[in-house]
Design a protein around this motif. Structure first.
Motif, PDB file in Angstrom:
ATOM      1  N   GLU A 140       0.738  -1.111   0.013  1.00  0.00           N
ATOM      2  CA  GLU A 140       0.078   0.034   0.044  1.00  0.00           C
ATOM      3  C   GLU A 140       0.833   1.243  -0.113  1.00  0.00           C
ATOM      4  O   GLU A 140       1.995   1.368   0.687  1.00  0.00           O
ATOM      5  CB  GLU A 140      -0.813   0.018   1.262  1.00  0.00           C
ATOM      6  CG  GLU A 140      -2.001   1.169   1.116  1.00  0.00           C
ATOM      7  CD  GLU A 140      -2.520   1.254   2.411  1.00  0.00           C
ATOM      8  OE1 GLU A 140      -2.348   0.805   3.784  1.00  0.00           O
ATOM      9  OE2 GLU A 140      -3.898   1.923   2.353  1.00  0.00           O
ATOM     10  N   GLY A 141       0.190   2.399  -0.898  1.00  0.00           N
ATOM     11  CA  GLY A 141       1.125   3.559  -0.732  1.00  0.00           C
ATOM     12  C   GLY A 141       2.446   3.490  -1.785  1.00  0.00           C
ATOM     13  O   GLY A 141       2.965   4.470  -2.076  1.00  0.00           O
ATOM     14  N   ILE A 174      -4.467  12.360  -0.977  1.00  0.00           N
ATOM     15  CA  ILE A 174      -3.387  12.241   0.185  1.00  0.00           C
ATOM     16  C   ILE A 174      -3.948  13.491   0.741  1.00  0.00           C
ATOM     17  O   ILE A 174      -4.017  13.685   2.092  1.00  0.00           O
ATOM     18  CB  ILE A 174      -2.033  12.509  -0.440  1.00  0.00           C
ATOM     19  CG1 ILE A 174      -1.480  10.984  -0.836  1.00  0.00           C
ATOM     20  CG2 ILE A 174      -1.122  12.564   0.938  1.00  0.00           C
ATOM     21  CD1 ILE A 174      -1.747   9.735   0.089  1.00  0.00           C
ATOM     22  N   ALA A 225      -7.226  12.832   2.617  1.00  0.00           N
ATOM     23  CA  ALA A 225      -7.074  11.963   3.764  1.00  0.00           C
ATOM     24  C   ALA A 225      -6.545  12.602   4.868  1.00  0.00           C
ATOM     25  O   ALA A 225      -6.625  12.116   6.113  1.00  0.00           O
ATOM     26  CB  ALA A 225      -6.037  10.756   3.221  1.00  0.00           C
ATOM     27  N   ARG A 283       2.457   6.398   3.942  1.00  0.00           N
ATOM     28  CA  ARG A 283       1.633   5.553   4.824  1.00  0.00           C
ATOM     29  C   ARG A 283       1.034   6.084   5.727  1.00  0.00           C
ATOM     30  O   ARG A 283      -0.082   5.322   6.299  1.00  0.00           O
ATOM     31  CB  ARG A 283       2.299   4.213   4.947  1.00  0.00           C
ATOM     32  CG  ARG A 283       2.615   3.642   3.431  1.00  0.00           C
ATOM     33  CD  ARG A 283       3.521   2.419   3.390  1.00  0.00           C
ATOM     34  NE  ARG A 283       4.792   2.778   3.841  1.00  0.00           N
ATOM     35  CZ  ARG A 283       5.948   1.959   3.754  1.00  0.00           C
ATOM     36  NH1 ARG A 283       5.806   0.916   3.429  1.00  0.00           N
ATOM     37  NH2 ARG A 283       6.914   2.388   4.201  1.00  0.00           N
ATOM     38  N   LEU A 325      -2.218   7.157   4.724  1.00  0.00           N
ATOM     39  CA  LEU A 325      -3.030   5.921   4.140  1.00  0.00           C
ATOM     40  C   LEU A 325      -3.680   5.212   5.168  1.00  0.00           C
ATOM     41  O   LEU A 325      -4.653   4.479   4.775  1.00  0.00           O
ATOM     42  CB  LEU A 325      -2.226   5.384   3.020  1.00  0.00           C
ATOM     43  CG  LEU A 325      -1.854   6.127   1.901  1.00  0.00           C
ATOM     44  CD1 LEU A 325      -0.874   5.280   0.868  1.00  0.00           C
ATOM     45  CD2 LEU A 325      -3.160   6.415   0.933  1.00  0.00           C
TER      46      LEU A 325
END
Ligand code: IPM
Ligand code: SF4
Length: 712
Positions: free
Chosen positions: A188-189, A373, A376, A479, A482
């Motif tokens: 992920e990321g 991002i 987020a 991350r 994320l």
């Protein structure tokens, strides 16, 4: 002459074979060029050359020009004239020269008032100008980007730009086949940018020298076209001539209905051909690299070469533990330039600027990835107060799409500056610069000294990593953001269909300059004054003092001798400036290929010799005594009665250098073969003739008429 590949062939072999116009005995091949992109930096002298020789552009229908490097990215709402908008004198001169040249030579041009204007490597694919199986060139090293479509795309220098404009061909030596396979699932990321930075970290900036890289494996197969383009874009930073990905359903879906992609039955025929463009089972690669996807984490650079990479979880390297003295010195020099202390955790590196853009990462998917991002981080998130952050879409069309998706609002309310399309802060050729000693996280592809402005410090990263760094004010593991569940408490970006933005009811298709019947174009009729036989300066024996410089990976932006000499851009200005200094020969363990070709085109000699021999010649140079390079005898005579050093060079290139032969004149002697090739091309790949704008018919018959031929 290299043996033709008879058994299973690679993707590169296939595209190469389909473009051979003529092969010399020594293997030098005249390759047909399907698509030529032109920008303002590397074209002025090429057009000047044509003008001086009375030569027209051979295939105006296969050439597309735009401005990108020099232009400001300030709002263009009030744009009236290039003279007023582009202030810096050199930039203005280059932009104005292109405007004049496209008019004089009848080329399609996306200027600053055109919404289709953008970075050459963004607009080619966006328009469907870039297609699978083609050969594509541009006076720009990142032409490798277009290989994402399974085309053979490579950067050339200004002399070669002139060659292609005049002949639609290029003499080329075939490169080696290299395959980089990345299998598995990315964490992920981790994005395509992290993958290519990781690859360059593994193989080094000379790792792909002499090769065309094919990217294979499950990771690239799953990538979008945007992601594949980011990877192929940086093949040049891996030292390769080009990068390629075999076309597949993802490629076809991306291209379908693009303004210049084939339509109707032509599409079906084209797609059937494109499906054959993959490496055969059992095809042999000269070099193979395998990488495990799970080993890749978000990656950034710490130094002044794209191979200076570190995982975001790592630290700045410590030169004290490097045993090789040249490498140690090189790391020390980089760290000093970058203002970094050894062993500093990467996430402690504080930054001043963020640049999201460039031909590597300015496409809609890149902008979405950065915006995600930002979203987020929450609705109150702001760019850190000490950071200036820029988002620069790769084209006017991407800008419009991003605005329709509301990405500009996300960026602007967070404190990012939302700009007009162009190369922007990727290269210090326009007003967007990194100031001396400022530190910038950049989604571009080069972190050379002074690349983003004199004294500026660059850390290459993905758009997501750049966005995270902008918010935190220091390099940050994306991350961290994320971890929050994107899509639950965070607004989701409404992705719109790209095709909505391609068609342009307002702007007319490009004006053809000459018309034959109902055709969009005619190939220019080659009228060559027999008296015009331009030549380059001859190289026979060169005697003089030499300068020794112990630096590796010397890039064209800071041109000085060292290992892997001339890595970086296709700027022919690099050899020109050496020539201005009276330097006509460079000896190094290896050369970047575009640089070596540029030297040859200017009658200069690039000699590759083993590292220890270079060192010992360097010691000779330090005595201050003359060295003598004798191309006739293929030897370098040394001071102090030492035995001469022998070197080898391609026979044809040697012949051209010794006789000061002009490559364009030589190629034009093969005009018959070029015409035969073009007729075949019109029959087998008819979609490659002319532009596919609406309402425009494409001629089927042969177009070229030769009135006079150059007597050599
Ligand atoms: C200006 C141009 C010749 C150059 C290149 O070839 O790459 C530029 O695009 C770069 O990225 O350095
Ligand atoms: S690398 Fe930078 S300067 Fe070169 S073409 Fe791409 S965006 Fe422009």
């Amino acid at each position: 002459m290299p043996a033709p590949v008879s058994g299973p062939r690679t993707l590169y072999d296939k595209v190469w074979d389909d473009h051979v116009v003529h092969v010399q005995e020594d293997g030098l091949t005249l390759l047909y060029i399907d698509r030529h992109l032109v920008h303002e930096v590397t074209s002025p002298q090429a057009f000047e050359g044509l003008r001086n020789a009375g030569r027209p552009v051979r295939r105006t229908d296969c050439t597309l020009a735009t401005v990108d490097h020099n232009i400001p990215t300030a709002p263009r709402k009030a744009f009236t004239k290039t003279e007023d908008y582009t202030v810096e004198p050199d930039s203005k001169a280059q932009c104005l020269a292109l405007e004049e040249n496209v008019k004089e030579f009848g080329l399609t041009y996306f200027g600053m008032k055109d919404r289709r204007q953008g970075i050459v490597h963004v607009i080619g694919p966006e328009q469907g100008f870039t297609l699978p199986g083609i050969t594509c060139v541009c006076g720009d090293s990142h032409t490798s980007t277009h290989g994402a479509f399974g085309s053979l795309a490579f950067g050339i220098g200004t002399s070669e730009v002139e060659h292609v404009l005049a002949t639609q061909t290029l003499p080329q030596k075939k490169s080696k086949n290299m395959r980089i396979t990345v299998e598995g699932t990315l964490l992920e990321g981790v994005t395509s940018k992290d993958v290519i930075l990781h690859i360059i970290g593994v193989i080094g900036t000379a790792g792909g020298t002499g090769c065309v890289i094919e990217y294979a494996g499950s990771v690239f197969r799953a990538f979008s076209m945007e992601a594949r383009m980011s990877v192929c874009n940086m093949s040049i930073e891996a030292g390769a001539r080009a990068g390629m990905v075999a076309p597949d359903e993802i490629t076809f879906a991306y291209l379908k209905d693009r303004p210049l992609a084939p339509k109707g039955e032509a599409w079906n025929v084209a797609e059937a051909y494109w499906r054959t463009l993959k490496s055969d089972e059992g095809a042999v690669f000269d070099k193979e690299v395998r990488i495990n996807a799970a080993d890749i984490v978000p990656t950034v650079t710490w130094g002044t070469s794209p191979q200076d990479v570190a995982p975001i979880t790592g630290s700045v390297p410590d030169p004290a533990i490097i045993s090789d003295p040249v490498k140690r010195k090189s790391v020390e020099r980089s760290l000093q330039y970058m203002g970094l202390a050894p062993n500093t955790p990467m996430t402690d590196v504080k930054i001043d600027k963020v640049f999201i853009g460039s031909c590597t990462n300015s496409r809609i998917e890149d902008l979405r990835s950065a915006a995600k991002i930002v979203l987020a981080a929450g609705s109150n998130a702001k760019v850190a107060s000490h950071v200036r952050a820029l988002v620069v879409p790769g084209s006017g069309i991407i800008k419009e799409q991003a605005e329709a998706e509301g990405l500009d609002v996300v960026f602007k309310r967070t404190g990012f500056d939302w700009r007009e399309a162009g190369c922007s802060m990727c290269v210090g050729l326009n007003p967007d610069k990194v100031a001396p000693q400022e530190r910038c996280v950049s989604t571009s592809n080069r972190n050379f000294e002074g690349r983003q402005g004199p004294g500026g410090r660059t850390h290459l990263a993905s758009p997501a990593m750049a966005a995270a760094a902008a918010l935190y004010g220091h390099l940050t593991d994306v991350r961290k953001l994320l971890g929050k569940k994107v899509g639950q408490t965070i607004p989701v970006i409404k992705e719109l269909q790209a095709s909505t933005f391609w068609t342009d009811p307002v702007l007319a298709p490009p004006e053809p300059q000459q018309q034959t019947g109902d055709a969009i174009y005619t190939t220019s009729i080659l009228k060559l004054p027999p008296s015009v036989t331009p030549s380059i300066s001859k190289f026979a024996v060169l005697k003089g003092i030499a300068a020794r410089i112990d630096i590796e990976n010397v890039d064209t932006d800071t041109i000085i001798p060292g290992e892997n000499f001339g890595c970086g851009s296709s700027r022919e200005h690099a050899p020109w400036s050496l020539d201005d200094f009276g330097i006509r020969c460079v000896i190094a363990p290896s050369f970047a290929e575009i640089f070596r070709a540029n030297m040859l085109q200017n009658g200069m000699l690039a000699i590759a010799l083993p590292r220890d021999v270079c060192r010992s010649l360097g010691e000779d140079a330090e005595t201050g005594e003359d060295l003598e390079v004798d191309l006739e005898k293929n030897e370098i005579r040394r001071p102090g009665g030492k035995p001469p050093v022998l070197f080898s060079i391609d026979l044809f290139q040697r012949h051209c250098l010794l006789n000061g032969l002009d490559y364009i004149g030589l190629t034009l002697q093969k005009l018959d073969a070029i015409e035969v090739f073009e007729q075949r091309r019109s029959t087998i790949w008819p979609w490659l003739d002319g532009f596919g704008y609406k309402g425009v018919k494409i001629p089927i018959s042969s177009k070229t008429k030769v009135d006079e031929k150059l007597e050599w």
